[in-house]
Write a protein that holds these residues in place. Structure first.
Motif, PDB file in Angstrom:
ATOM      1  N   SER A 274       0.829  -1.198   0.000  1.00  0.00           N
ATOM      2  CA  SER A 274       0.000   0.000   0.000  1.00  0.00           C
ATOM      3  C   SER A 274       0.867   1.253   0.000  1.00  0.00           C
ATOM      4  O   SER A 274       2.046   1.213   0.360  1.00  0.00           O
ATOM      5  CB  SER A 274      -0.910   0.011   1.232  1.00  0.00           C
ATOM      6  OG  SER A 274      -0.121   0.200   2.406  1.00  0.00           O
ATOM      7  N   ILE A 275       0.275   2.370  -0.372  1.00  0.00           N
ATOM      8  CA  ILE A 275       1.002   3.634  -0.340  1.00  0.00           C
ATOM      9  C   ILE A 275       1.347   4.020   1.098  1.00  0.00           C
ATOM     10  O   ILE A 275       2.391   4.622   1.357  1.00  0.00           O
ATOM     11  CB  ILE A 275       0.198   4.753  -1.045  1.00  0.00           C
ATOM     12  CG1 ILE A 275       1.030   6.051  -1.098  1.00  0.00           C
ATOM     13  CG2 ILE A 275      -1.141   4.983  -0.369  1.00  0.00           C
ATOM     14  CD1 ILE A 275       0.400   7.158  -1.878  1.00  0.00           C
ATOM     15  N   ASP A 276       0.485   3.651   2.049  1.00  0.00           N
ATOM     16  CA  ASP A 276       0.786   3.937   3.469  1.00  0.00           C
ATOM     17  C   ASP A 276       2.087   3.254   3.871  1.00  0.00           C
ATOM     18  O   ASP A 276       2.980   3.882   4.450  1.00  0.00           O
ATOM     19  CB  ASP A 276      -0.355   3.441   4.367  1.00  0.00           C
ATOM     20  CG  ASP A 276      -1.664   4.128   4.086  1.00  0.00           C
ATOM     21  OD1 ASP A 276      -2.015   5.052   4.810  1.00  0.00           O
ATOM     22  OD2 ASP A 276      -2.337   3.727   3.116  1.00  0.00           O
ATOM     23  N   TYR A 277       2.176   1.965   3.577  1.00  0.00           N
ATOM     24  CA  TYR A 277       3.365   1.202   3.977  1.00  0.00           C
ATOM     25  C   TYR A 277       4.583   1.600   3.151  1.00  0.00           C
ATOM     26  O   TYR A 277       5.707   1.672   3.676  1.00  0.00           O
ATOM     27  CB  TYR A 277       3.090  -0.296   3.813  1.00  0.00           C
ATOM     28  CG  TYR A 277       4.266  -1.161   4.207  1.00  0.00           C
ATOM     29  CD1 TYR A 277       4.564  -1.403   5.547  1.00  0.00           C
ATOM     30  CD2 TYR A 277       5.096  -1.720   3.234  1.00  0.00           C
ATOM     31  CE1 TYR A 277       5.654  -2.187   5.905  1.00  0.00           C
ATOM     32  CE2 TYR A 277       6.185  -2.498   3.581  1.00  0.00           C
ATOM     33  CZ  TYR A 277       6.467  -2.732   4.919  1.00  0.00           C
ATOM     34  OH  TYR A 277       7.546  -3.502   5.279  1.00  0.00           O
ATOM     35  N   ALA A 278       4.380   1.873   1.862  1.00  0.00           N
ATOM     36  CA  ALA A 278       5.503   2.174   0.974  1.00  0.00           C
ATOM     37  C   ALA A 278       6.194   3.479   1.338  1.00  0.00           C
ATOM     38  O   ALA A 278       7.426   3.549   1.421  1.00  0.00           O
ATOM     39  CB  ALA A 278       5.029   2.220  -0.477  1.00  0.00           C
ATOM     40  N   ILE A 279       5.394   4.545   1.553  1.00  0.00           N
ATOM     41  CA  ILE A 279       6.039   5.845   1.805  1.00  0.00           C
ATOM     42  C   ILE A 279       5.450   6.644   2.963  1.00  0.00           C
ATOM     43  O   ILE A 279       6.204   7.299   3.692  1.00  0.00           O
ATOM     44  CB  ILE A 279       6.029   6.732   0.528  1.00  0.00           C
ATOM     45  CG1 ILE A 279       4.603   6.965   0.021  1.00  0.00           C
ATOM     46  CG2 ILE A 279       6.907   6.124  -0.554  1.00  0.00           C
ATOM     47  CD1 ILE A 279       4.530   7.953  -1.144  1.00  0.00           C
ATOM     48  N   MET A 280       4.137   6.620   3.160  1.00  0.00           N
ATOM     49  CA  MET A 280       3.539   7.550   4.127  1.00  0.00           C
ATOM     50  C   MET A 280       4.030   7.308   5.550  1.00  0.00           C
ATOM     51  O   MET A 280       4.219   8.256   6.324  1.00  0.00           O
ATOM     52  CB  MET A 280       2.012   7.472   4.070  1.00  0.00           C
ATOM     53  CG  MET A 280       1.402   7.941   2.755  1.00  0.00           C
ATOM     54  SD  MET A 280       1.845   9.654   2.307  1.00  0.00           S
ATOM     55  CE  MET A 280       1.018  10.576   3.602  1.00  0.00           C
ATOM     56  N   GLU A 281       4.253   6.038   5.915  1.00  0.00           N
ATOM     57  CA  GLU A 281       4.711   5.736   7.273  1.00  0.00           C
ATOM     58  C   GLU A 281       6.218   5.932   7.438  1.00  0.00           C
ATOM     59  O   GLU A 281       6.730   5.851   8.552  1.00  0.00           O
ATOM     60  CB  GLU A 281       4.330   4.292   7.630  1.00  0.00           C
ATOM     61  CG  GLU A 281       2.824   4.073   7.698  1.00  0.00           C
ATOM     62  CD  GLU A 281       2.460   2.627   7.974  1.00  0.00           C
ATOM     63  OE1 GLU A 281       3.385   1.812   8.204  1.00  0.00           O
ATOM     64  OE2 GLU A 281       1.258   2.297   7.955  1.00  0.00           O
ATOM     65  N   LYS A 282       6.930   6.228   6.350  1.00  0.00           N
ATOM     66  CA  LYS A 282       8.380   6.341   6.397  1.00  0.00           C
ATOM     67  C   LYS A 282       8.884   7.758   6.148  1.00  0.00           C
ATOM     68  O   LYS A 282       9.953   8.132   6.625  1.00  0.00           O
ATOM     69  CB  LYS A 282       8.993   5.391   5.365  1.00  0.00           C
ATOM     70  CG  LYS A 282       8.659   3.929   5.631  1.00  0.00           C
ATOM     71  CD  LYS A 282       9.114   3.030   4.487  1.00  0.00           C
ATOM     72  CE  LYS A 282       8.718   1.580   4.746  1.00  0.00           C
ATOM     73  NZ  LYS A 282       9.056   0.697   3.605  1.00  0.00           N
ATOM     74  N   THR A 283       8.137   8.537   5.387  1.00  0.00           N
ATOM     75  CA  THR A 283       8.612   9.859   5.003  1.00  0.00           C
ATOM     76  C   THR A 283       8.566  10.853   6.151  1.00  0.00           C
ATOM     77  O   THR A 283       7.737  10.739   7.063  1.00  0.00           O
ATOM     78  CB  THR A 283       7.769  10.405   3.833  1.00  0.00           C
ATOM     79  OG1 THR A 283       8.259  11.705   3.471  1.00  0.00           O
ATOM     80  CG2 THR A 283       6.303  10.539   4.218  1.00  0.00           C
ATOM     81  N   GLY A 284       9.446  11.826   6.100  1.00  0.00           N
ATOM     82  CA  GLY A 284       9.398  12.936   7.054  1.00  0.00           C
ATOM     83  C   GLY A 284       8.581  14.101   6.526  1.00  0.00           C
ATOM     84  O   GLY A 284       8.471  15.142   7.178  1.00  0.00           O
ATOM     85  N   ASN A 285       7.967  13.930   5.334  1.00  0.00           N
ATOM     86  CA  ASN A 285       7.200  15.003   4.700  1.00  0.00           C
ATOM     87  C   ASN A 285       5.696  14.785   4.772  1.00  0.00           C
ATOM     88  O   ASN A 285       4.946  15.449   4.060  1.00  0.00           O
ATOM     89  CB  ASN A 285       7.610  15.141   3.226  1.00  0.00           C
ATOM     90  CG  ASN A 285       8.934  15.855   3.069  1.00  0.00           C
ATOM     91  OD1 ASN A 285       9.191  16.832   3.762  1.00  0.00           O
ATOM     92  ND2 ASN A 285       9.777  15.366   2.168  1.00  0.00           N
ATOM     93  N   ALA A 286       5.241  13.869   5.613  1.00  0.00           N
ATOM     94  CA  ALA A 286       3.806  13.604   5.693  1.00  0.00           C
ATOM     95  C   ALA A 286       3.094  14.703   6.484  1.00  0.00           C
ATOM     96  O   ALA A 286       3.582  15.184   7.506  1.00  0.00           O
ATOM     97  CB  ALA A 286       3.553  12.253   6.355  1.00  0.00           C
ATOM     98  N   ALA A 287       1.920  15.100   5.972  1.00  0.00           N
ATOM     99  CA  ALA A 287       1.078  16.095   6.650  1.00  0.00           C
ATOM    100  C   ALA A 287      -0.353  15.594   6.653  1.00  0.00           C
ATOM    101  O   ALA A 287      -0.752  14.790   5.805  1.00  0.00           O
ATOM    102  CB  ALA A 287       1.165  17.433   5.927  1.00  0.00           C
ATOM    103  N   VAL A 288      -1.109  16.063   7.629  1.00  0.00           N
ATOM    104  CA  VAL A 288      -2.515  15.675   7.733  1.00  0.00           C
ATOM    105  C   VAL A 288      -3.377  16.927   7.820  1.00  0.00           C
ATOM    106  O   VAL A 288      -3.013  17.891   8.495  1.00  0.00           O
ATOM    107  CB  VAL A 288      -2.764  14.751   8.947  1.00  0.00           C
ATOM    108  CG1 VAL A 288      -2.354  15.412  10.262  1.00  0.00           C
ATOM    109  CG2 VAL A 288      -4.216  14.294   9.013  1.00  0.00           C
TER     110      VAL A 288
END
Length: 475
Positions: free
Chosen positions: A251-265
């Protein structure tokens, strides 16, 4: 907002959580549950504002391509592209392929909004406020997700814990939380700062691809190669099968969202549901004074807080409370609403038995580029179907080795080719197609054509079709 957003709608899922209405071949995004449109059509409608959005890109698969095209046509929506996934590879590969495709067409600064096609959303003022904040945040280089303000300690959703506030009004993501057990969900709700993970994202094409190259390089390279080697087929773009299959199934969550320091909500208060259970459908429906949601042929007596839906026979429900009773053309589900998150368990039981496995795969109604058909009755050496053909459409010129067919026109006017002869068949008239004869059915009129087809023969499978000429490229 100066820059328009390119919507990317994921429409390839095959979930069966809303069985018996949803099946592997008829997933929930293409089914009408609430309102007068399917969930996919409702998603198209939400991205139809031309001042805010460009034409949408759809990511789906071979089996659903004509469903996508037809449901968009019904709304008068023009699609920018429909990308066909040759194999299922979860959301990371689909997002990467869409990003690579957009970068080739309009550049890496293009803002993408990733949407599921099977969510129910109230697109009110708060929704579009969240869209504008997310777009501004994406243009600032962030990968944005939408966090829904929880209304209950739900255990069927993942959660996002918000961190510090950003200049755009979004927040940094502190952490993602997997679907919790009830005590943990209650704690998060009490502490505040936690939001449901909606699965809606926004980012620029270039930024999401750079993050993919950093954290999921195999996904990025497979998607880029699949787009580079893609081929056109009618109005569809077929991603290269060999290249796409090399992508990890993540999933995109597992691939990058949970790892990146650039995530925003973006904390959001609009009404949202992934309609992942019959309980969720009941919560969104229009309830009567007894708390019931009913649709179709139904009669309820002394029944409270229940969901009763029928697509076929008349359902009479008496003296029950907190239940779901759902009737499709060929199956009925009855269970407690509170247990409806576990419909998958009974679907697995049905799928494991030879006698019932088809109930989880195929739906009595199948859609084709020309319209579709509903199975009415099956027997030894015969079956009866209702055919519906869209105005101006025609079936392939074809023949069958093992069956003959009788067609009765019940609505509209049919143009029937039998061998070298072309005849007009009007309402209450019939025609016979001998076994092995070349034939074709067309609707030359302005209204839907409906035919009753009676097949007789030694083998009645759908694979006994020899297509000679087909305007949809299937011959």
């Amino acid at each position: 907002m100066a820059q328009k957003i390119v919507p990317v709608i994921m429409a390839g899922g095959r979930g069966t959580r809303l069985w018996p209405l949803s099946r592997a071949s008829a997933p929930k995004q293409f089914i009408q549950f609430v309102g007068d449109r399917t969930l996919f059509q409702a998603t198209l409608t939400r991205v139809s504002n031309p001042t805010l959005y460009e034409a949408p890109i759809i990511v789906t698969n071979e089996d659903f391509r004509f469903l996508v095209a037809e449901q968009a046509r019904e709304l008068g929506v023009t699609l920018a592209a429909t990308l066909l996934e040759p194999v299922a590879r979860n959301t990371a590969a689909a997002v990467a392929a869409a990003a690579a495709f957009v970068m080739e067409r309009s550049g890496e600064d293009t803002v993408l909004q990733l949407l599921a096609s099977d969510h129910e959303i109230a697109a009110d003022e708060s929704y579009f406020d969240a869209i504008r904040i997310a777009c501004e945040t994406a243009l600032a280089g962030k990968l944005v997700t939408f966090g829904i303000q929880p209304t209950e300690p739900a255990t069927g959703y993942g959660y996002i814990e918000a961190g510090g506030k950003l200049p755009t009004g979004a927040h940094a993501v502190k952490r993602f939380v997997e679907k919790p057990v009830l005590p943990d969900a209650e704690k998060m709700l009490a502490s505040g700062g936690f939001y449901w993970n909606s699965g809606i994202f926004m980012f620029t094409a270039g930024q999401v691809m750079r993050e993919m190259e950093t954290f999921a390089p195999d996904v990025a390279s497979a998607a880029q190669d699949a787009v580079r080697e893609a081929s056109s087929d009618l109005d569809f773009i077929r991603l290269d099968a060999k290249a796409f299959a090399k992508s990890p199934d993540i999933s995109i969550d597992y691939a990058i969202m949970e790892k990146t320091g650039n995530a925003a909500v973006v904390p959001s208060s609009f009404t949202w549901s992934d309609l992942g259970s019959w309980d969720a459908v009941w919560k969104l429906g229009a309830r009567d004074e007894a708390g019931n949601v009913a649709s179709g042929n139904t009669t309820l007596l002394d029944t409270k807080n229940s969901l009763v839906m029928s697509r076929t026979c008349h359902l009479a429900v008496q003296g029950l409370e907190n239940v779901a009773v759902i009737a499709s053309e060929d199956a009925v589900y009855v269970g407690r609403l509170e247990d409806s998150q576990n419909v998958g368990r009974i679907v697995k039981r049905l799928a494991a038995a030879k006698a019932t496995s088809a109930l989880t795969e195929t739906h009595p109604t199948s859609y084709r580029p020309w319209g579709g058909y509903t199975s009415v009755l099956n027997g030894d050496r015969f079956q009866v179907k209702r055919l519906f053909v869209l105005p101006g459409k025609k079936l392939s010129l074809q023949k069958h080795h093992h069956r003959s067919e009788h067609w009765i026109c019940v609505k509209g006017t049919a143009e029937v080719t039998i061998g070298e002869e072309v005849k007009t068949v009007r309402e209450n008239e019939s025609v016979y197609i001998p076994q092995g004869e070349v034939h074709r059915l067309a609707n030359p009129g302005k209204i839907l054509l409906e035919m009753i087809e009676v097949q007789t023969g030694s083998y009645l499978g759908e694979d006994d079709i020899i297509r000679i000429v087909d305007e949809f490229g299937r011959s």
